[in-house]
Design a protein around this motif. Sequence first.
Motif, PDB file in Angstrom:
ATOM      1  N   THR A  10      -1.665  15.513  -3.045  1.00 32.54           N
ATOM      2  CA  THR A  10      -0.971  15.285  -1.780  1.00 32.54           C
ATOM      3  C   THR A  10       0.537  15.173  -1.942  1.00 32.54           C
ATOM      4  OG1 THR A  10      -1.082  12.862  -1.907  1.00 32.54           O
ATOM      5  CG2 THR A  10      -3.003  14.013  -1.006  1.00 32.54           C
ATOM      6  N   GLY A  11       0.999  14.779  -3.116  1.00 32.59           N
ATOM      7  CA  GLY A  11       2.429  14.569  -3.329  1.00 32.59           C
ATOM      8  C   GLY A  11       2.871  13.149  -3.043  1.00 32.59           C
ATOM      9  N   GLU A  12       2.001  12.344  -2.420  1.00 28.95           N
ATOM     10  CA  GLU A  12       2.339  10.946  -2.151  1.00 28.95           C
ATOM     11  C   GLU A  12       2.419  10.176  -3.478  1.00 28.95           C
ATOM     12  OE1 GLU A  12       0.432   7.069   0.213  1.00 28.95           O
ATOM     13  OE2 GLU A  12      -0.346   9.102   0.579  1.00 28.95           O
ATOM     14  N   LYS A  37      -0.808  10.831  -5.801  1.00 20.63           N
ATOM     15  CA  LYS A  37      -2.112  10.777  -5.137  1.00 20.63           C
ATOM     16  C   LYS A  37      -2.774  12.153  -5.111  1.00 20.63           C
ATOM     17  CE  LYS A  37      -4.246   9.329  -0.742  1.00 20.63           C
ATOM     18  NZ  LYS A  37      -3.950   8.815   0.627  1.00 20.63           N
ATOM     19  N   ALA A  38      -4.079  12.161  -5.427  1.00 17.10           N
ATOM     20  CA  ALA A  38      -4.886  13.370  -5.312  1.00 17.10           C
ATOM     21  C   ALA A  38      -6.213  12.997  -4.665  1.00 17.10           C
ATOM     22  CB  ALA A  38      -5.122  14.001  -6.679  1.00 17.10           C
ATOM     23  N   ILE A  74     -12.992  10.933  -2.515  1.00 15.62           N
ATOM     24  CA  ILE A  74     -12.573  10.345  -3.779  1.00 15.62           C
ATOM     25  C   ILE A  74     -11.053  10.440  -3.863  1.00 15.62           C
ATOM     26  CG2 ILE A  74     -12.726  10.480  -6.289  1.00 15.62           C
ATOM     27  CD1 ILE A  74     -15.491  11.703  -5.954  1.00 15.62           C
ATOM     28  N   THR A  75     -10.405   9.315  -4.074  1.00 17.82           N
ATOM     29  CA  THR A  75      -8.944   9.266  -4.151  1.00 17.82           C
ATOM     30  C   THR A  75      -8.516   8.812  -5.541  1.00 17.82           C
ATOM     31  OG1 THR A  75      -8.788   8.713  -1.795  1.00 17.82           O
ATOM     32  CG2 THR A  75      -6.847   8.299  -3.157  1.00 17.82           C
ATOM     33  N   ALA A  76      -7.644   9.577  -6.155  1.00 20.09           N
ATOM     34  CA  ALA A  76      -7.150   9.259  -7.499  1.00 20.09           C
ATOM     35  C   ALA A  76      -5.638   9.169  -7.483  1.00 20.09           C
ATOM     36  CB  ALA A  76      -7.600  10.323  -8.502  1.00 20.09           C
TER      37      ALA A  76
END
Length: 280
Positions: free
Chosen positions: A144-146, A157-158, A187-189
């Motif tokens: 996401t680039g966040e 963040k991916a 799923i957030t990494a």
Amino acid sequence: MRKTILLISLVPGLLVGIAFKAVSQQKFEGIASYKSSMSMGTINVAGREMSPDMQESLRKQLMQQSQRDYTLTFNLEEATWKEDAELESSAGAPSTGGMQIRFSMGNSISYLNPSKNQFLEETEIFGKKFLIEDELPTFNWKITGETKKIGEYTVIKAEYENISEQTTMSLSDSEQTTETVMDTTMITAWYTPDIPVSQGPSNTWGLPGLILELKNGNFTFLCTKVELNPATPVQIEVPSKGKRVTREEADAIRDEKLQEMMKKYDTGEGGERRVIRIGG
């Protein structure tokens, strides 16, 4: 002479210490420590009278049991993931109304080698040891680039949308019901390019940096310490014990044993159905 730098930062609920050493081109390996936690909504136990206070007490105890310590050991090519050993205690098992629930995160060690597309998991299924052999799971990450900070590391963040089958079973004197539905979990990494290994907690991988935080459904894994190129060389333990099976075979064995357990321990009177739902 190498310098060792200790970075200490407060992350909500945790004191995070990250120690690292200068990375040489000839050697890159490390050990990362993680803590797990679980968020939980309501608990509904069908077929039993349970007051709101009892449900809240059980919810808090289950959340406490979900807090476990894990170790990820890695180098540039491979990694192992396992839960840190702890003494078993029945006193810590949530119970209410004469019913006891043991929450288990599993007792296993996993090995990942992306260059060989190899996955091994040494695990126990109802007291019997198995060695699961499979290809690596695929994660179609969307970066996401966040960004944010974990300790002194900047993490990115991916996300990955995981679609899988979920099976629930209920049992009464008259019938056994099994329901399988398709479930979608985000799923957030959060990974750091400063540690250039494609590994992470709970057998996740595939990002251009070590995953320091992972949220998979209700479960969260947060890195509390990283040590790179420690003085004592890192040992990558390749699992080798147990009957060799595929993932599909292991799942079938687990489902069969679970059904046997439900039949054995169902003690409902007059055909009373015992169903436990968490978060539903």
